[in-house]
Structures are given as structure tokens and as C-alpha cells.
Design a protein around this motif. Sequence first.
Motif, PDB file in Angstrom:
ATOM      1  N   GLN A 268     103.784   0.502  82.774  1.00 21.35           N
ATOM      2  CA  GLN A 268     103.904   0.970  81.375  1.00 21.35           C
ATOM      3  C   GLN A 268     103.755  -0.191  80.398  1.00 21.35           C
ATOM      4  O   GLN A 268     103.146  -0.060  79.337  1.00 21.35           O
ATOM      5  CB  GLN A 268     105.248   1.690  81.192  1.00 21.35           C
ATOM      6  N   PHE A 271     100.088  -1.077  80.240  1.00 15.68           N
ATOM      7  CA  PHE A 271      99.342  -0.108  79.434  1.00 15.68           C
ATOM      8  C   PHE A 271      99.582  -0.346  77.947  1.00 15.68           C
ATOM      9  O   PHE A 271      98.671  -0.266  77.123  1.00 15.68           O
ATOM     10  CB  PHE A 271      99.781   1.317  79.804  1.00 15.68           C
ATOM     11  N   ARG A 275      97.999  -2.021  73.167  1.00 14.43           N
ATOM     12  CA  ARG A 275      98.011  -0.837  72.308  1.00 14.43           C
ATOM     13  C   ARG A 275      99.150  -0.838  71.301  1.00 14.43           C
ATOM     14  O   ARG A 275      99.205   0.002  70.419  1.00 14.43           O
ATOM     15  CB  ARG A 275      98.086   0.430  73.172  1.00 14.43           C
ATOM     16  N   ASP A 408     101.597   5.857  79.986  1.00 13.03           N
ATOM     17  CA  ASP A 408     101.567   5.788  78.527  1.00 13.03           C
ATOM     18  C   ASP A 408     102.938   6.110  77.899  1.00 13.03           C
ATOM     19  O   ASP A 408     103.026   6.421  76.721  1.00 13.03           O
ATOM     20  CB  ASP A 408     100.510   6.755  77.981  1.00 13.03           C
ATOM     21  N   LYS A 412     103.765   7.457  74.131  1.00 16.54           N
ATOM     22  CA  LYS A 412     104.028   8.900  74.079  1.00 16.54           C
ATOM     23  C   LYS A 412     105.403   9.210  73.483  1.00 16.54           C
ATOM     24  O   LYS A 412     105.586  10.180  72.758  1.00 16.54           O
ATOM     25  CB  LYS A 412     103.954   9.467  75.504  1.00 16.54           C
TER      26      LYS A 412
END
Length: 416
Positions: A268, A271, A275, A408, A412
Amino acid sequence: MPLLGCIADDFTGATDLANTLVKGGMTAVQVIGVPQGALPEADAVIIALKSRTAPVAEAVAESMAACEALLAAGCRQIFFKYCSTFDSTPEGNIGPVADALVRRLDAGFALACPAFPTNGRTVFQGHLFVGGALLSESGMENHPLTPMRDPNLLRVLGAQTDGAVGLVPFAVVEQGPAAIRRAMTGLKESGRRYAVVDAVTDAQLMAIGEAAAGHPLITGGSGVALGLPANFRAAGLLPERADAAALPEVDGHAAVLAGSCSRATLGQIGFARDRMPTLELDPLGTPDAAALTAQALDWAQGRLGGEPILIAASSTPERVSALQARIGREAAGALVETVLAEVAFALVGLGARRLVVAGGETSGAVVSRLGVRQLRIGAEIDPGVPWTYAEGAGLRLALKSGNFGARDFFLKAFEA
Ligand SMILES: Nc1ncnc2c1ncn2[C@@H]1O[C@H](COP(=O)(O)OP(=O)(O)OP(=O)(O)O)[C@@H](O)[C@H]1O
Ligand SMILES: O=C(O)[C@@H](O)C(=O)CO
């Protein structure tokens, strides 16, 4: 008055169980530690302890104190929540705590079922699987505190109790609630104190829950709670609730604090790295709590208030081992927990109101530092992880079990 009283052996496990009950239409509040005063208003109250790896006598004493509080509040059934990977040692604490509860509740018998199929934990012929692997080949055999080297739950639980352990096998579970109930009654009458119950699907867990409607005590993971709300509805005790997951709106800055080094959390972080604004602390390079806290706050100052930020102390097994070798296992854990708890406290001072915390121990440290006593449970983000509302503090918190959540998850959570 609460209907279901739950005792959970860690914080994120408590939230996981509460999440299942809320999805089933019960309101739920998680209480941090043995409650001192009156219990909150909710259909289910989950008392979150840190008893999974505590000394046996301490785990039993705290669990019994929690049980007394739940009984005094009028709870009709007690649920002892442990990990879906049955985290324990030959000394305990699952067996000794369950033994004490069986005696206190004069139950004579309790089912034991850690299955959580949505997250890959299934029980077949008494053996626990994680995904496609036996528990003992799933990575859990290397757990630093509770290495699980035997997947046979009859043997594992049997080593922790002086009571006898039987099995309700898959073939019986498949036949539904009446057959499961008959099998459990038969085992109890033949002198078994526990029955490990096979379950590989949610439908089977629903049937097991229905079969256990009259049991004073249920033990297991969050999965076996799937069928319990329907029991209370069938008994006319629980109204239909469309809004069990409703939480007060909270406005404020958003941050993720990661102290879990489990595979899922590392994925996580990987990822999220490109971002969202991400700071990865290096406790091995700087094993100094004050310096790491200052670094994190310095970095966060200019960034908090924009998009959600991520501060992670998590590292690879090799780097975690290196720090543990240098300063000791406990000191390494405490160092990182102190840093993340202090950072959380300071971020709240700077206006953060929505926090995701990754890791059970890390969540415990953060929740304690924030002085949070009660969490009302809201909607699920990913299986086993809901948003919660910290009553009193006015915060949204999501406490993520180390191995839960999709890649994600950190993004999320704030879109939910
Ligand atoms: N870089 C690091 N080096 C050494 N220890 C670390 C590091 N990062 C985190 N830790 C420690 O590792 C432990 C992680 O435990 P935690 O319970 O928070 O996560 P987990 O075991 O993955 O989650 P869960 O208990 O929910 O499965 C904590 O004590 C934390 O302080
Ligand atoms: O059951 C699980 O796997 C979780 O709720 C848990 O207990 C993690 O510590």
C-alpha cells in the motif's frame, strides 16, 4: 442496552469485528480498554484489549473484567474475538481466556472458528488456511511474537486448554444450521469443551452463526459474527436499521500514519508513494524518536491541508531486523510507536481530523496518545476496515490491520 458484548484481544481486531456487525445492521461502539463507567448506547459493544501477547494471567484478568462490564450492562451473548490467523502460543492466550469465559458464563462449551473467507482465511478439516497455503506455510510461521507452525487448530487449541477439543467438519457444516447445532450438542454431551468448526464460505459462517443463537459464548474471528445480527432480529430484539453505519460529518486535514511492516502495508505504501505526498522515515538510519518526530513535523507543516499525506516508518524485514539487532526488539517497536503517536498528536494540533493508521500496535499507540476512549463504527473501506468516529475527540479514524486492505487503500479511504 447492548445485545452482544465482545472482548477483542487487539485494537484492529476489535474494529474488524465491529465492522461485520455494523454491516449486519447493528450499531456498534468500540471501547478502548476495560470501561470504567457506563457502557455506550449501541446494539454491540466491543471492548478492545491488548491481550494477544500479554502474560497469560494479565490477559485472563483483563478479559474477565471486560466480561463483567458487559454482563453488568445486560449483554445477552459474549463474543471472544481473536485473530483470523489464530495468533497465539502454546501458553495462550486463546485457550486460557476462553476457559475462563466458559467457566464464568457457565457455558460448558464454545465453538471456535477463526475463518474469514473474504480475507482468505478458511478452515477445512480443522486446518487453517491463509489464501492457498496452510497457516504454517503462509508466512505466519515466522511471526516475531506468535509463530504459527501447526495449522491443525484442534492441536493448537488443545495445547492451550485442559478441556477437550472436537471438530464439526465441512460435511456437517454443509448441511446447515440444524445439523451444525446437533453436532455441537453431541460434542458438548460427549465432554468436549470446544468445537473447531470448519468454514470456507460466508454462507457457511451464516449457518454457524444461526446454529449458535443460544450459546452464551462464541469464540472466533470476525467472520463467525456474520450470522449474529439476524439471530437478534429473529428474536425480536433488534429493529431493522438502515443507518447503523451513520457517523457525524468531520471536516479537517487528512493523513495516513503507517507503522505496520506487513506485506500488505508495504504494498500500500508502494502504491501511494507516487500518488500522494509521502515521507518515509528511516528509523535504522536515525534511531532517535525526537529527531524522527521533528523531521516528520517539519515535512508535514507545509503539506498538511492539501491532499491527504502519508508518513510511514515501515520498512523491509531486513531493515526491521537490523534495527532490532542494534537496539533490541522491544525498543525498536517502542521507538517507532512513540514517533508515530507523537506525530499523530501534533498533526491533530495542526488541524488534522481524519487519520488512517496502519498496524495494530501502531493503532494502539496512536489511540492512547490521542486520549481516545470510544470509537463509533461507520462504513467499511475495505473488508475488515471501517471508518470510525472518535467520540469526544471529534476525529475520524481508520485503524487498519497490518495485512488487510487492497493496494490502493490509503487513497480509497479518503474517497469513501
Ligand atoms: N522501520 C521499523 N523498524 C523496526 N520496527 C518497526 C519499524 N516500523 C515499524 N516498526 C514496528 O513494528 C511493529 C508493527 O506492528 P503493528 O502491530 O503496528 O503492525 P502489524 O503487526 O503489521 O499489524 P497487525 O497487528 O494489525 O497485524 C510496531 O511495533 C512498530 O513500531
Ligand atoms: O482477524 C483478523 O485477522 C484481524 O481482525 C486481527 O485480529 C488483526 O490483528
